[in-house]
Design an enzyme around this catalytic site. Structure first.
Site, mmCIF file in Angstrom:
data_model
loop_
_atom_site.group_PDB
_atom_site.id
_atom_site.type_symbol
_atom_site.label_atom_id
_atom_site.label_comp_id
_atom_site.label_asym_id
_atom_site.label_seq_id
_atom_site.Cartn_x
_atom_site.Cartn_y
_atom_site.Cartn_z
ATOM 1 N N SER A 87 0.847 -1.205 0.000
ATOM 2 C CA SER A 87 0.000 0.000 0.000
ATOM 3 C C SER A 87 0.874 1.243 0.000
ATOM 4 O O SER A 87 2.008 1.214 0.503
ATOM 5 C CB SER A 87 -0.880 0.025 1.255
ATOM 6 O OG SER A 87 -1.566 1.253 1.354
ATOM 7 N N TYR B 201 -1.562 0.249 10.915
ATOM 8 C CA TYR B 201 -1.836 -0.237 9.548
ATOM 9 C C TYR B 201 -0.671 0.132 8.627
ATOM 10 O O TYR B 201 -0.178 -0.719 7.865
ATOM 11 C CB TYR B 201 -3.158 0.342 9.005
ATOM 12 C CG TYR B 201 -3.398 -0.071 7.559
ATOM 13 C CD1 TYR B 201 -3.657 -1.395 7.242
ATOM 14 C CD2 TYR B 201 -3.311 0.858 6.525
ATOM 15 C CE1 TYR B 201 -3.838 -1.794 5.923
ATOM 16 C CE2 TYR B 201 -3.504 0.475 5.199
ATOM 17 C CZ TYR B 201 -3.770 -0.859 4.897
ATOM 18 O OH TYR B 201 -3.936 -1.247 3.589
HETATM 19 P P1 NDP Z 1 -11.787 -5.870 1.074
HETATM 20 O O1 NDP Z 1 -12.229 -5.695 2.483
HETATM 21 O O2 NDP Z 1 -12.737 -5.585 -0.016
HETATM 22 O O3 NDP Z 1 -11.198 -7.349 0.863
HETATM 23 C C1 NDP Z 1 -10.371 -7.949 1.822
HETATM 24 C C2 NDP Z 1 -10.273 -9.434 1.537
HETATM 25 O O4 NDP Z 1 -9.374 -10.023 2.492
HETATM 26 C C3 NDP Z 1 -11.603 -10.137 1.689
HETATM 27 O O5 NDP Z 1 -11.756 -11.057 0.627
HETATM 28 C C4 NDP Z 1 -11.484 -10.900 3.009
HETATM 29 O O6 NDP Z 1 -12.198 -12.107 2.905
HETATM 30 C C5 NDP Z 1 -9.968 -11.171 3.062
HETATM 31 N N1 NDP Z 1 -9.472 -11.381 4.406
HETATM 32 C C6 NDP Z 1 -9.420 -10.474 5.415
HETATM 33 N N2 NDP Z 1 -8.927 -11.049 6.527
HETATM 34 C C7 NDP Z 1 -8.653 -12.341 6.208
HETATM 35 C C8 NDP Z 1 -8.135 -13.448 6.924
HETATM 36 N N3 NDP Z 1 -7.790 -13.334 8.201
HETATM 37 N N4 NDP Z 1 -7.976 -14.625 6.284
HETATM 38 C C9 NDP Z 1 -8.325 -14.737 4.982
HETATM 39 N N5 NDP Z 1 -8.820 -13.745 4.246
HETATM 40 C C10 NDP Z 1 -8.983 -12.551 4.866
HETATM 41 O O7 NDP Z 1 -10.489 -4.940 0.934
HETATM 42 P P2 NDP Z 1 -9.503 -4.656 -0.299
HETATM 43 O O8 NDP Z 1 -9.834 -5.465 -1.469
HETATM 44 O O9 NDP Z 1 -9.436 -3.188 -0.452
HETATM 45 O O10 NDP Z 1 -8.138 -5.126 0.358
HETATM 46 C C11 NDP Z 1 -7.298 -6.103 -0.212
HETATM 47 C C12 NDP Z 1 -5.859 -5.766 0.111
HETATM 48 O O11 NDP Z 1 -5.528 -4.511 -0.478
HETATM 49 C C13 NDP Z 1 -5.552 -5.601 1.602
HETATM 50 O O12 NDP Z 1 -4.304 -6.187 1.871
HETATM 51 C C14 NDP Z 1 -5.483 -4.096 1.787
HETATM 52 O O13 NDP Z 1 -4.669 -3.733 2.864
HETATM 53 C C15 NDP Z 1 -4.879 -3.697 0.464
HETATM 54 N N6 NDP Z 1 -5.075 -2.302 0.070
HETATM 55 C C16 NDP Z 1 -6.337 -1.767 -0.031
HETATM 56 C C17 NDP Z 1 -6.486 -0.452 -0.419
HETATM 57 C C18 NDP Z 1 -7.807 0.215 -0.493
HETATM 58 O O14 NDP Z 1 -7.852 1.470 -0.497
HETATM 59 N N7 NDP Z 1 -8.911 -0.497 -0.582
HETATM 60 C C19 NDP Z 1 -5.304 0.363 -0.770
HETATM 61 C C20 NDP Z 1 -4.049 -0.289 -0.597
HETATM 62 C C21 NDP Z 1 -3.956 -1.591 -0.219
HETATM 63 P P3 NDP Z 1 -13.014 -12.814 4.084
HETATM 64 O O15 NDP Z 1 -13.557 -11.722 4.977
HETATM 65 O O16 NDP Z 1 -14.067 -13.589 3.371
HETATM 66 O O17 NDP Z 1 -12.008 -13.682 4.762
HETATM 67 C C1 8X3 Z 2 -5.121 1.456 1.844
HETATM 68 C C2 8X3 Z 2 -4.875 2.842 1.360
HETATM 69 O O1 8X3 Z 2 -4.520 5.210 2.108
HETATM 70 O O2 8X3 Z 2 -6.524 4.087 2.881
HETATM 71 O O3 8X3 Z 2 -3.928 0.832 2.096
HETATM 72 O O4 8X3 Z 2 -4.374 3.509 3.780
HETATM 73 S S1 8X3 Z 2 -5.081 3.946 2.612
#
Ligand code: NDP
Ligand code: 8X3
Length: 252
Positions: A139, A152
């Site tokens: 991220s 985070y």
């Molecule tokens: P979502 O909440 O839409 O998706 C998160 C996914 O992670 C879900 O499918 C969830 O599935 C899974 N998950 C969470 N905890 C667990 C666990 N303990 N075991 C297995 N699966 C898990 O978020 P995003 O798609 O946005 O996030 C995906 C990645 O991208 C993360 O690592 C996040 O930090 C990163 N990210 C997101 C950004 C954003 O702005 N959205 C920006 C930068 C990075 P389930 O609950 O079914 O287990």
């Molecule tokens: C997710 C992006 O800027 O919300 O990693 O932390 S931010």
């Protein structure tokens, strides 16, 4: 034989979009997450579109479940060519001195230790075959702390260092390692961060056109499909009106 990709956190957001686009790009797909109902529904959708898919329900924080999931793969699914370590989350936006211990533990256990669990169980097979690719979803939050981001941000800084370390350790093999660092992506991320508070989550994306899961999935596919001698080491992907983790230009 078609290549196989395993994507963690494929029930939502970036992971789901990446799984879909990797399937469309010709990969056989292993999709994993905790919510079985959502995973099964997504698998049905993929199968209707003639994609080959396997589901694995487990929590990446549970090391033994990760081990069993990987070691117990059916023979025809054992060769994983691409691991996308995407499962992760933010919880809370409090100042560090007021943070919630449980939220901290969950973020550290998922974003750092969960990613390490999967890496440790999948990568030895890639080294043995001298073939493979690990894409970690880091991220912009890992580049510098922002207000309330403290733990985070630290987990995503750890993802960067862990990814760099793996790349160094694999430099004498043909296995590639990539860190994709998104900025604001509209997914369930903020709903999870604010423990289901929809209004607070919606505010995160007010006044700016954020990225969507597909925008990041396109980068995942680009890195995965690059020629074998090309290692996309790190990519920072921001919305056009985002300057950094803390500079977001909103218009009314
Ligand atoms: P979502 O909440 O839409 O998706 C998160 C996914 O992670 C879900 O499918 C969830 O599935 C899974 N998950 C969470 N905890 C667990 C666990 N303990 N075991 C297995 N699966 C898990 O978020 P995003 O798609 O946005 O996030 C995906 C990645 O991208 C993360 O690592 C996040 O930090 C990163 N990210 C997101 C950004 C954003 O702005 N959205 C920006 C930068 C990075 P389930 O609950 O079914 O287990
Ligand atoms: C997710 C992006 O800027 O919300 O990693 O932390 S931010």
């Amino acid at each position: 034989m078609r290549q196989t990709a395993l994507i963690t956190g494929a029930t939502s957001g970036i992971g789901q979009a990446s799984a879909r686009k990797l399937a469309e790009a010709g990969f056989r797909i292993i999709i994993t997450a905790r919510r079985k109902d959502l995973l099964d529904r997504f698998a049905d959708e993929l199968r209707k579109n003639n994609h080959e898919v396997l589901t694995l329900v487990f929590d990446v924080r549970d090391r033994e479940s990760c081990r069993k999931a990987i070691e117990g793969l059916p023979e025809e699914w054992k060769t994983i060519d691409l691991l996308v370590n995407n499962a992760g989350l933010a919880l809370g936006l409090e100042p560090e001195y007021q943070g919630d211990f449980n939220d901290w533990d969950t973020m550290i256990d998922t974003n750092i230790k969960g990613l390490l669990n999967m890496t440790r169980f999948v990568v030895p097979g890639m080294v043995e075959r001298d073939h493979g690719h690990i894409i970690n979803i880091g991220s912009v939050a890992g580049d510098a702390a922002y207000a309330g981001g403290n733990v985070y941000c630290a987990t995503k800084a750890a993802v960067k260092t862990i990814t760099d370390g793996l790349r160094i350790d694999l430099a004498d093999t043909s296995v590639r390692v990539t860190n994709i660092k998104p900025g604001l992506v509209e997914t369930d991320f903020s709903r999870v961060r604010f423990h289901g508070d929809e209004d607070r989550a919606d505010n995160v994306y007010k006044g700016i056109k954020p990225l969507c899961g597909d925008d990041i999935a396109d980068v995942v596919v680009y890195a995965a499909k690059a020629p074998a001698h090309v290692q996309i080491a790190e990519v920072l992907v921001l919305a056009t009106h985002q300057g950094s983790g803390s500079v977001i230009c909103r218009k009314n």
